[in-house]
Design a protein around this motif. Structure first.
Motif, short mmCIF file in Angstrom:
data_model
loop_
_atom_site.label_atom_id
_atom_site.label_comp_id
_atom_site.label_asym_id
_atom_site.label_seq_id
_atom_site.Cartn_x
_atom_site.Cartn_y
_atom_site.Cartn_z
N SER A 163 0.82 -1.22 0.00
CA SER A 163 0.00 0.00 0.00
C SER A 163 0.86 1.27 0.00
O SER A 163 0.36 2.34 -0.36
CB SER A 163 -0.92 0.01 1.21
N ASN A 229 -19.55 -1.54 6.14
CA ASN A 229 -19.01 -0.35 5.48
C ASN A 229 -20.07 0.71 5.26
O ASN A 229 -19.83 1.90 5.43
CB ASN A 229 -18.40 -0.74 4.13
N TYR A 265 -6.41 2.36 4.39
CA TYR A 265 -6.48 1.85 3.01
C TYR A 265 -7.64 2.43 2.21
O TYR A 265 -7.76 2.14 1.03
CB TYR A 265 -6.52 0.31 2.96
N TRP A 266 -8.53 3.19 2.87
CA TRP A 266 -9.59 3.82 2.09
C TRP A 266 -9.03 5.00 1.32
O TRP A 266 -8.15 5.72 1.79
CB TRP A 266 -10.72 4.32 3.00
N GLN A 273 -15.55 6.05 -3.36
CA GLN A 273 -14.87 5.50 -2.19
C GLN A 273 -14.26 4.13 -2.53
O GLN A 273 -14.98 3.14 -2.71
CB GLN A 273 -15.86 5.37 -1.03
N ARG A 275 -10.84 1.21 -1.87
CA ARG A 275 -9.90 0.76 -0.86
C ARG A 275 -8.81 -0.06 -1.51
O ARG A 275 -9.04 -0.77 -2.50
CB ARG A 275 -10.61 -0.05 0.22
N THR A 277 -6.57 -3.23 -1.59
CA THR A 277 -6.65 -4.59 -1.08
C THR A 277 -5.51 -5.42 -1.65
O THR A 277 -4.78 -4.97 -2.54
CB THR A 277 -7.98 -5.28 -1.47
N VAL A 284 -15.36 0.22 -2.23
CA VAL A 284 -15.83 -0.20 -0.92
C VAL A 284 -17.22 -0.82 -1.08
O VAL A 284 -18.10 -0.23 -1.71
CB VAL A 284 -15.87 1.00 0.05
#
Lengths: 424, 424, 424, 424
Positions: A163, A229, A265-266, A273, A275, A277, A284
Motif C-alpha cells: 500500500s 461499510n 487503506y480507504w 470510495q 480501498r 486490497t 468499498v
C-alpha cells in the motif's frame, strides 16, 4: 466428524502431527510463492516485518525450542540466524532490532528457503520417532499455531508494504469477490449470568486462554453481525471524525496528530470510495464488514449510535456454541465480504477480528509456561486490547471461541472490525 | 593522447559523445551486476537510496530533461516513473518521498533494467542525429556527469546498507589491497596571492564551479598528504573524542548524542582495530588515509595538532597544476590505500574526498541554469561544507581541481577524509 | 458524630455546603501560601501543571459550570480565562495547550488570587440562597471534589518541579517524620464470591465509580500492608531492574529507554540511599511503603516474589468494611510513613495510592453525565490503570473504598505504591 | 572627534572603566525593572533563556573570569551558582542543561539581584585599585560587552515568551512610535577591490572580528536601505511562501514543516496585518524594515527580486566609513522604525540586524583566546550565518562595522532583517 485437524481422532497421533506439520509449513510457503525477492525483503514500518523474516523466524522457532534441545546431533543451519530471527525472546539471547528487520538483504530469499528445508528435514526425522513425538507434541503444536499466526502477519504486513507503493500493486489480482445480500442489524439478548470462559482443555490453546474461570456478566445484547461499510460511511458523513465528544481523549489526539479521516487503506480521492486490497484497488462494498479500523474508531462509532463494544466475556460466552464457519484464509480472498448465507447471529468467526472493550490482561490464576516460551504471551499484557473471532486472513484451523488476539488501540493494519453491544 | 574523455580531440564530437554515453551507462550497470534484487531494493537511512532507485533515477534524468522535450515521438516507459524516480526537482512535479524510496518492491529490478534499456535505445536514436547532438551536448554531458555522481552514491549507499547487516556481507570479496610505504607528513608552503579559482571553461563543469573569479589567499602551508589512519589512531588514544576543547560546539553535541568514538565502520570490538569495507571486514591500515570521518572529526583532529582545514580556494589553487592521478573507482578497490609512488605533494585526487573549512556557497556572480536543471546545485547552498578531490569511489573521468562536492558537517558515509593546513 | 463532611447529619444542608466550600477552597490557598510567584508559575513537564494554573482552573470550574449558567448577572472576571484555564473540556470551547501552561507569566499570581476571590464572592451569594443550593448541590459537590483532586496535584506537580532544581529546595522544611515499627508481611485470605462493587449511593461519588454492580472474584489473598522500601531495596539488590524475565515487555523498553534503576526521586549517589521529598532530601526509611513507582515496577516486583497485583474488585471488596483512617494530606507530612498502630490488614487508605492490575474501563452500565461534565472521567478510559486508597497527599475527606484514580502505566510522579495479591 | 563612546578620552582610564561598569550593569537592571518575578523565570523555548538567568549569568561571568582568579579573598556568593549560571564553558566545569533553565524557581529573583550586588561590590573594590585595572581591563571590557549582548537577548527572549501568552501582554505599553517618510530603494555601486576587513585594533572587539585581513571583492551594488515591510508584503501577496523555486531546499522543508507564511510575530487573523511587539500588538508599518525573518526568508525574497544577500566583506567594507547612528536600544523603542532623516546609503546600524550570505567562519589567522574564554566565539563557527549592524535592541555603544553576530539560518526571534545586493 470433526473438521478441525487439531482435535483429530486418528489412531496414530504422531502420524497426524507429522501430516499437520507438513500442511501448515507448506501453507506458509504457498503464501510467499507469488512474491519476488524484493517483495519479501522490505519492511514498511516497525510494527510490520518482511515476509522473508517471517519465513525465517517460524523456522527459528522450531530450531530453537524443539530441534536444538531435543534432536540429538542437530546442527544449526547458521549460528548467526539465532540472533537475526529471534523476535522477542530475551531468554534466548541477543535479538536483531525489530525496526531493522528490513535492512537485511542477506540472507537472500533462497537461503531462507533452504533454511526452512533444513529445519523441515530435521523435524521430519524427529516426527518419525513415535517415542519423542508424544512428549514433544504440545511444543510442536505451539510451533504450528505460531506459524499460523505468522501466516496472517505475512498477509497484513505485505498489504501494508504494497500500500506504500504509488503503483498500488496487487498481490493476487483478478480474484472474484463473492457478492452478499443486505442484512438488517438485529440485537440478540443475553440474560445476566455467571459464565465460564477460557479454554476448556480440548485440543490446543495458548496460555493466555487459560485457565478456564467464571465471570459475572450482566444482561446485555449483542448485534447480530459486525458493523458494515455502509453503516460506517454514514458515521463519516455525519462528521464522526470531527466531533470530539464521540472520541476517547487519546483517540482524539491520535486522530488529529495523524490526520485520520477514514479507515486505513480507504481512498476517496477519485470521487468514488475505494480501498487498497491484496487483490488491487476495489470499490468499498457497503454490505461487507468495515475493516482496518482502530479501537478508537470502533469505540467512537459505538458511542455515535448509543451502543458500546462487547467485553471479551460477553463475546466468548455468546460464541461458545456457534460453529466455526465463515470466510477464512483458506478461501484465498483476503478481504472481508458480505455474508451469503445468514444466520440470526452470525459472522462471529472469520472476515474481521472484532475489537472488544477488554484490556488484554491475565485471567485469574494465569501462569505463563516455564522458560523462554513463557515470554510468548504474558509479557504483552499491558496497554493492548483483545480482539476475537479471526479474520479472512486467519486459517480456519487456527481459531476458536476462547482465542484472544491483542493489539494496541491505535493499530489498524490488521483485519480489524467490530460488533456492537448494549446494556439491557 | 589524452585519456580524459571530457577534453577529447576527436574530429567527430557526436561520435565521442555516443561512445561516452555507452561507457558511462554500462559502468553503472556493472556496479549493480554482483547484486541480488534484494540488495538493490533496500534503503538503510533517509540519506541513502536503494541501488534500484539510482538505476531508475539516472535513466529518469535522460528521459525527463532530454528525451521528453527533444526526441520526437518519444514514449514514456511508464508514466508513474515520473514521480517515483524524481529526486528533488520541484519544477518537474510531484516526488516520491525520499525516506520511502526503500518501500518500493515494485517495479522489480528487471523492470528497472528494462527501463534503462528503453531509455538507452531512445538516446541512441537521438545521438545518431548529428544535427541534434551539438545543441544537446551540454545537457547530455550533464546527464553523464550526473550518472557518475550516482555511481559513487551506489557504492556509498550500498556500503552503508551492507554494514547494517550483522552478517557483514562483502560486495566484492577477495580483493587484493595494494600495500604502500610510510611517508612522513611534510608542509608545502604557499605565498599570499590573489588567485583565480573556479572552472576555466575547458570541458564540462557543474554550475557550482562557475564563474571563475579571484580570491585573496594569505600565506599558508598545506600538508603533503591526507591524515593517515595511524595518525588518527593517536588522536583517539590521546582521548581526542573525550575532550570538549577540541570540538566545535555542534560537533560535541553530535558526538555525545550518537556515542561516536571512532570513524564510521571502524570496529575494535575483537581486540584488533578493524573496519567494514565493500570487500569484507579488514584490519585498519595505518598508512592509508583516514576515511569516513565527519567535518566535526576532521576539524577536531586539526585543532588537536594545532593546524586547521584548508579553504576551498587554498585547495583548488594548489591542485590546479597537479595531474589527476590516483586511486579511483576504475581500480575497483573501493577503499583508500597507501600511496605506492609518492610525490612531495600528493594524493590530492582519489582515495578520499578532503573536507575543507569552506561552507558551500555561491561563487560571486553565480547563476543557476534556467528551468528545472537550475535546481541541480544552487538550492543546496546552505549548511553544507565543500569537499575536494574525489575518492576511491569516484570515476577518474569525473573529477577536476575545480570540482566542489558538498555534504553536511555530520555526514560520514561518503569516502571522506582530510588534509591539514596552517597559517604562515 | 461523623467526621466525614460528605455524609453530614446537619439539619441545614446548604449551611453545611457553604461551610464545606469555604474549608475546601481555603485549603487550596494554604497549600500555595509558602510559595513564591516563580514557584507557582513553572511547569516541569507536560503531565504536570503550574500551581498558579491549578489555582485558576479550580476557580474556572465553578465559574464555568455553576456561576455562568446558574447565577443571574454573574460577570466573568476575565473572558480570556475561559480559554487559559480550560483543562480538557472540548464542549466548553478552545483550550490553551497543556504543555504550554508554564509559559504564562501573566496573569500574575496576585491576579489569579483575585480571580479566586471573585469566584468565591459569587459562590457565597449563590450558596446563601437555599432555594438554589439544593438543586445545585451535586454540581457544587463535584466542584469541591474536583478542587481536592487538584490539591493533590499541586503537591505532586510542585514536588516534580522542585526536584528538577539542582538546589533541591524544600517546600516545607524541618518537618518531623513519625517513626514506625517493623511489621512482617502477612496474607489475608478471601474466599471466592460474587461481590458487589461500585459506589453504594451514599454521599458523593464520581461517575466512574458507578453503577454499583456484581463481579465474580476467585479465592485469593491480599498482603496485610503495602510493599516497603526495605523489601523493594532487596529487589534492586537482586538485580530486579536488570532481569527482563521480570518485566512486561513495554516496561522493559521503558526502563531501558529512560535508564530507570530505582523509584523516582531516589538518589544513592552519596553512598547512602536518599530521596527527594517536599521536606528536603531525606534518607529512605525501610519500614515506610515504597512510593513513586510505576505500574511496571510494581508488576515486576510482584513477579519477583511470585505474587501479582490485586484487581480493583479484590481491593474494593476487601476495603469496603475498613475504616478510612491513615496518613492523609491534613497531616501536612507529604511522604508515606511507617504505620505506628498496626491492624492485621492495614494502610489501605492514605500513605500511597496502590496500583491494581485493572485497566481503567467503564463499569457495566456506565453512563457519563450529560454535557461538558461528561468529559470529566469517561474519555480517559483507555491505556490507564486504576489506583486505590489515596495517599499522604490526598485529603482524608476525599477518599472512599469505591474511589478509582487512574494513571498511565509509566507514571511515577504521583504518590504511587502497591500491595501484593496471590491466587489461592 | 571620536564618535564611539566606548573609547573615551578621559585621562584616568580606570575611572572610565569603573564608570562604564556601573552604566552597563545598571542598564541591565533597568531592563528587568518593569518585570514580575514570573516574567523573569519562564523559558519559552530551548534557544531562549529566562531573564533571571541572564541576570545571574552575566554576574557569573565577572565572578568566574575576573573575581575568583584575580580578587584576593573573594568569596563565592553561592557555590551552586557556578553550575546553574554557566552557559557553555566546558572548561569551567558542569553546566545546568540549557533547555532546563526555565525550571529554576529558586534562586528567586531577589536572590539573583543580591548576587548581582555582591558581584558589583567586589568589582568596585577591584576597579578601585588602579594597579590591577590596567592589566584586567581587556577582560573587564569583555565582561561588559558580554553583558550588553545579554541585554539584547533579555529583550528578544522576553518578547518570545510574552508572545506565547494568549493575553498578548506588553512589556512597555503606550510608547510613541516615530513616523518616517517613504524612501525609494536605490542601489549604491562599489567597484572591485582588495578590501581590508576585520577589527582595526582601536578599542574593544571580540576575537571573531580578528585578525584584520584582506579579501577580494568583485564589483557589486548594495541597496540604499533594508527591505521594508511594504515590499515584503508584496512578496507574500505574490505567493512567495508557496513557490519552491524561490527557496533553498532546506528552507523549503523548514517552511513546510513549520507552516511558515509570514515573519515571526505577524498576525493577520483579524483582517489587518498586525504584529506582536514589546509595546503591544501594533499594525505593520509599511515603511519600516521587515524584521524577524530567517535567512531562508531573506534569501527567498532576494531571489524573488533577482538580487542576493551581501557577503560580510561587502557589508563591512561599505559600512566602514559610515557613522554609527540610528535607532538603538537606548531609545527604548524596541521595534524597527522608518527612518526620519535619510542619507543616500543608510540604516546600516540599528533597527534590524542584517543577514549576510556569509557562513560564520574563522578569519584567516584566527586564534581564540587561551583558556575557557576561548570558548566564547570560536566553537560556534559551524552552520551559522553572520548578521551585521545591530538592531533596535542593541546598545549603541556596543556595535561597530566589524561586528559579527551569528545565528542559525532558521532563527527568527532576533531582530533580524536584510539588505539586498547584486553583482555588477
Amino acid at each position: 466428524m470433526n473438521d478441525r485437524p487439531r482435535s483429530t481422532l486418528s489412531p496414530d497421533p504422531s502420524f497426524a502431527l507429522a501430516a499437520r506439520y507438513r500442511v501448515v509449513r507448506s501453507a506458509t510457503e504457498q503464501l510467499a510463492a507469488p512474491l519476488s525477492p524484493e517483495d519479501c525483503a522490505i519492511q514498511s514500518m516497525p510494527d510490520a516485518s518482511p515476509v522473508k523474516w517471517h519465513l525465517g523466524h517460524t523456522s527459528w522457532f522450531f530450531e530453537t525450542f524443539i530441534l536444538t534441545p531435543h534432536l540429538k546431533d542437530y546442527a544449526l543451519y547458521e549460528p548467526a540466524f539465532r540472533v537475526i530471527f529471534n523476535s522477542y525472546y530475551n531468554a534466548v539471547g541477543a535479538k536483531h532490532p525489530r525496526p531493522q528487520r528490513g535492512l537485511l538483504s542477506r540472507p537472500p530469499l533462497d537461503v531462507v528457503r533452504a533454511y526452512r528445508a533444513h529445519v523441515d528435514e530435521a523435524m521430519a526425522r524427529l516426527l518419525a520417532d513415535p517415542g519423542r513425538t508424544g512428549e514433544l507434541s504440545p511444543l510442536i503444536d505451539l510451533g504450528l499455531n505460531h506459524e499460523q499466526q505468522h501466516q496472517e502477519l505475512i498477509l497484513t504486513d505485505l498489504k501494508h508494504m504494497l500500500s506504500c507503493n504509488p503503483l498500488q500493486p496487487a498481490y493476487l489480482p483478478n480474484v472474484e469477490m463473492p457478492a452478499g445480500q443486505e442484512r438488517p442489524l438485529e440485537w440478540v439478548e443475553f440474560e445476566e449470568a455467571l459464565v465460564e470462559i477460557g479454554h476448556d482443555g480440548k485440543g490446543f490453546a495458548f496460555d493466555n486462554e487459560k485457565p478456564r474461570h467464571r465471570e459475572f456478566v450482566a444482561a446485555h445484547a449483542l448485534a447480530s453481525r459486525p458493523v458494515s461499510n455502509g453503516e460506517y460511511m454514514r458515521f463519516i458523513a455525519d462528521d464522526g471524525y470531527r466531533r470530539p465528544e464521540l472520541w476517547l481523549s487519546e483517540g482524539w489526539d491520535w486522530l488529529n496528530a495523524n490526520g485520520i479521516r477514514a479507515p486505513l487503506y480507504w481512498d476517496g480521492s477519485n470521487g468514488k470510495q475505494c480501498r487498497f486490497t491484496l487483490h488491487g484497488v476495489l470499490p468499498v462494498v457497503p454490505d461487507a464488514p468495515v475493516c482496518h479500523v482502530s479501537l478508537f474508531e470502533a469505540d467512537a462509532y459505538a458511542r455515535w449510535v448509543g451502543a458500546r463494544l462487547p467485553t471479551g466475556a460477553e463475546w466468548e460466552s455468546a460464541a461458545a456454541g456457534v460453529p466455526i464457519e465463515g470466510h477464512f484464509a483458506e478461501d484465498r480472498v483476503y478481504e472481508p465480504c458480505p455474508r451469503t448465507n445468514c444466520a440470526s447471529f452470525d459472522q462471529l468467526f472469520g472476515d474481521v477480528w472484532e475489537w472488544t472493550q477488554s484490556a488484554y490482561a491475565p485471567y485469574p490464576g494465569f501462569r505463563p509456561a516455564a522458560g523462554a516460551i513463557g515470554e510468548y504471551n504474558g509479557k504483552f499484557m499491558c496497554n493492548q486490547y483483545v480482539l476475537r473471532g479471526g479474520s479472512c486472513a486467519t486459517p480456519r484451523t487456527h481459531i476458536r471461541a476462547s482465542y484472544r488476539n491483542f493489539f494496541p488501540a491505535a493499530a489498524r493494519w490488521q483485519f480489524s472490525g467490530f460488533r456492537l453491544a448494549r446494556d439491557l
